[in-house]
Design a protein around this motif. Structure first.
Motif, PDB file in Angstrom:
ATOM      1  N   LEU A 136       0.871  -1.327   0.243  1.00  9.67           N
ATOM      2  CA  LEU A 136       0.139   0.395   0.403  1.00  9.67           C
ATOM      3  C   LEU A 136       1.071   1.206  -0.292  1.00  9.67           C
ATOM      4  CD1 LEU A 136      -2.470   1.386   0.389  1.00  9.67           C
ATOM      5  CD2 LEU A 136      -2.874   1.035   2.890  1.00  9.67           C
ATOM      6  N   ALA A 137       1.759   1.238   0.776  1.00  4.62           N
ATOM      7  CA  ALA A 137       3.100   2.636   0.633  1.00  4.62           C
ATOM      8  C   ALA A 137       3.789   2.507  -0.334  1.00  4.62           C
ATOM      9  CB  ALA A 137       3.536   2.395   2.266  1.00  4.62           C
ATOM     10  N   ASP A 138       4.388   1.657  -0.515  1.00  2.19           N
ATOM     11  CA  ASP A 138       4.649   1.933  -2.171  1.00  2.19           C
ATOM     12  C   ASP A 138       3.603   2.189  -3.342  1.00  2.19           C
ATOM     13  OD1 ASP A 138       6.808   0.747  -1.057  1.00  2.19           O
ATOM     14  OD2 ASP A 138       6.645  -1.764  -2.077  1.00  2.19           O
ATOM     15  N   VAL A 139       2.483   2.223  -3.723  1.00  3.84           N
ATOM     16  CA  VAL A 139       1.142   2.645  -4.499  1.00  3.84           C
ATOM     17  C   VAL A 139       1.491   3.710  -4.403  1.00  3.84           C
ATOM     18  CG1 VAL A 139      -1.002   2.631  -5.110  1.00  3.84           C
ATOM     19  CG2 VAL A 139      -0.086   0.281  -5.072  1.00  3.84           C
ATOM     20  N   LEU A 140       0.948   4.192  -2.920  1.00  7.60           N
ATOM     21  CA  LEU A 140       0.410   5.529  -2.385  1.00  7.60           C
ATOM     22  C   LEU A 140       1.835   6.536  -2.270  1.00  7.60           C
ATOM     23  CD1 LEU A 140      -1.471   5.167   1.532  1.00  7.60           C
ATOM     24  CD2 LEU A 140      -2.253   5.515  -1.149  1.00  7.60           C
ATOM     25  N   PHE A 141       3.001   6.548  -2.605  1.00  6.14           N
ATOM     26  CA  PHE A 141       4.268   6.888  -2.334  1.00  6.14           C
ATOM     27  C   PHE A 141       4.611   7.119  -4.484  1.00  6.14           C
ATOM     28  CE2 PHE A 141       4.191   6.778   1.283  1.00  6.14           C
ATOM     29  CZ  PHE A 141       4.600   7.784   2.179  1.00  6.14           C
ATOM     30  N   GLY A 142       3.650   6.144  -5.347  1.00  6.53           N
ATOM     31  CA  GLY A 142       3.923   6.570  -6.237  1.00  6.53           C
ATOM     32  C   GLY A 142       5.733   5.100  -6.757  1.00  6.53           C
ATOM     33  N   ASP A 143       5.503   4.397  -5.994  1.00  5.51           N
ATOM     34  CA  ASP A 143       7.128   3.507  -6.438  1.00  5.51           C
ATOM     35  C   ASP A 143       6.347   2.655  -6.691  1.00  5.51           C
ATOM     36  OD1 ASP A 143       8.549   4.980  -5.117  1.00  5.51           O
ATOM     37  OD2 ASP A 143       8.297   4.576  -3.657  1.00  5.51           O
ATOM     38  N   ALA A 144       4.856   1.880  -7.223  1.00  9.46           N
ATOM     39  CA  ALA A 144       4.442   0.965  -8.005  1.00  9.46           C
ATOM     40  C   ALA A 144       3.481   1.429  -8.581  1.00  9.46           C
ATOM     41  CB  ALA A 144       4.150  -0.414  -6.647  1.00  9.46           C
TER      42      ALA A 144
END
Length: 497
Positions: free
Chosen positions: A193-201
């Motif tokens: 979830l964090a990766d998606v929210l920060f645009g990394d995934a």
């Protein structure tokens, strides 16, 4: 106090919220052990959930605490021990004193933040499991209030929904700049979830179901006939909140023309569908190209669209690629009730490519050289379950261990069998049970069509079918209807001779 929203539950407390309670002293959830309330649980857990309650309001304004699993009420002994097991009449009378508002705390924190992420949804063991049906599709009122209060304090609010099912989040769709949904994940869900929210995934998932705007757009909870009720993405004619297959990307994608390697195919043939896709955005992104079809002419009601294939692609900014998806004509077959087998019908099909079931970016036409289904041909057995269309009926078992029959839910219930050839038939035998009443075969219309044969059943035990023979008033080609004049009549089959 955690408000997980309202659902009827086994106790029938419609309109009251299911609650979980957590001790402010030790941060553990209140559970029930040997009938006594203790605060030592990590949260609702286990197959039998001991950590859920309801506050039931009494006529005098006081409240009683109902324990969901034991279906009993809280009492407090002279020693101060709180226990469950009491009936409603013996339950302790409670009042609620608000010491601290979580909504107010969240709004105050949001007002000081650069951006806010509100995480809402359901608990899979509280209201995401069998036996726990929802009353509507809305967020629990407490969650909706939290979301609106945080947004009012800081419009830079994103919503993360983690749930077992869709929600009708029309307000959020209109007001919030971003919404992210996921089903319940495992141990790595937080990192993902964090990766998606920060645009990394890439948020590369696509919805596996239709998200409706209201439960009013759905059929009755026990109505599983998606064809008659125009339900699911296959038949739904309205505008959903989010369609089947919906999902956005960090990229912006453009579609070219849809082409087929042939415009006609035999029933055992294969056609290749091609479309050029370009990432017109400024960031790399992933797209799920989806292929749907719609049969444009048929003996029966066909889906408005049906997913036939998809392909995930990843493109850099400005990059383009040609996506190819194979479509087998055999996959266009459907179950033909007149012959009891799968049939690829001779027809034209609209071939549609897009980003979701309703976001179609291009179409082509494919002609399939299949079978032409003629009228039903009798004499023989015509099962009630093999009708084409129906009104006010329910499907029931013919016997406890086998078979399907049809029960009239209202007076005037009918079944349509479509074009039927009765040439050579002179009699029909009705197999009926259930409530007493008249059953009739009509030609052309279930209300004022010519009566071909009729019988009055005296009713019978649930699985004891009575067979009543009658002469037919007409032979040859007919548009056949079976009508039941009383609710509760059950028909298993018609035998023509």
């Amino acid at each position: 106090m955690f408000d997980w929203g309202s659902h009827p539950g086994r106790g029938g407390h419609q309109g009251t919220s299911v609650l979980a309670l957590r001790s402010a002293a030790n941060g553990r959830h209140v559970t029930v052990r040997d009938g006594v309330l203790v605060a030592d649980a990590p949260g609702p857990h286990g197959w039998d959930v001991h950590e859920t309650f309801r506050l039931i309001e009494r006529a005098d304004g006081t409240l009683s605490l109902h324990h969901e699993l034991s279906q009993s009420y809280l009492t407090v002994g002279e020693d101060g021990v709180a226990a469950v097991g009491a009936a409603y009449e013996q339950a302790a009378r409670l009042t609620v004193e608000l010491r601290r508002s979580g909504v107010e705390q969240a709004a105050a924190a949001a007002a000081e933040a650069d951006a806010v992420v509100v995480v809402l949804g359901n608990h899979p063991l509280v209201n995401g499991r069998e036996t726990e049906d929802r009353e509507n599709l809305a967020l629990p009122p407490a969650q909706e209030a939290l979301l609106r209060a945080v947004y009012a304090a800081n419009p830079r609010t994103a919503l993360v929904l983690t749930s077992s099912y869709p929600y009708a989040i029309s307000w959020a769709d209109v007001h919030l700049p971003a919404i992210l949904w996921s089903s319940h994940g495992g141990q790595e869900y937080g990192h993902a979830l964090a990766d998606v929210l920060f645009g990394d995934a890439e948020p590369a998932g696509r919805l596996p179901q239709t998200w409706y705007r209201s439960h009013c757009e759905l059929p009755d909870l026990y109505d599983y006939d998606i064809i008659t009720s125009d339900a699911t993405y296959l038949y739904y004619r309205g505008t959903p909140l989010y369609p089947f297959g919906h999902g956005l990307s960090w990229g912006e994608f453009e579609y070219g023309a849809v082409t087929l390697d042939t415009d006609a195919v035999d029933a055992d043939g294969v056609v290749t569908v091609r479309v050029e896709v370009t990432n017109a955005g400024e960031r790399p992104g992933e797209e799920v190209v989806q292929l749907y079809t719609h049969q444009q002419r048929s003996r029966v009601k066909q889906p408005l669209r049906r997913l036939r294939g998809f392909q995930r692609i990843a493109l850099a900014p400005g990059e383009k690629t040609v996506v190819t998806i194979e479509l087998k004509a055999a996959d266009l077959a459907f179950w033909d009730v007149t012959t009891s087998r799968f049939v690829v019908e001779a027809a034209r099909h609209k071939v549609m490519v897009g980003r979701s079931a309703t976001d179609i970016r291009g179409c082509a036409t494919l002609t399939v050289r299949g079978e032409r289904i003629g009228p039903r041909r009798l004499p023989g057995v015509l099962r009630a379950i093999d009708h084409d269309e129906a009104c006010a009926v329910a499907l029931v078992d013919t016997a406890p261990e086998r078979g399907d029959s049809v029960r009239a839910a209202d007076a005037g219930a009918w079944l349509s069998f479509g074009a039927t050839d009765l040439s050579g038939c002179s009699a029909v035998e009705f197999a009926v049970t259930g409530a007493p009443g008249r059953v009739a075969l009509l030609d052309g219309d279930p209300l004022d069509g010519e009566v071909l044969a009729e019988a009055v059943s005296a009713g019978g035990e649930r699985y004891a079918y009575t067979k009543i023979s009658r002469e037919l008033a007409l032979t040859g080609r007919t548009d056949l209807y079976l009508v039941c004049d009383a609710p509760g009549i059950i028909v298993s089959e018609l035998r023509f001779s």
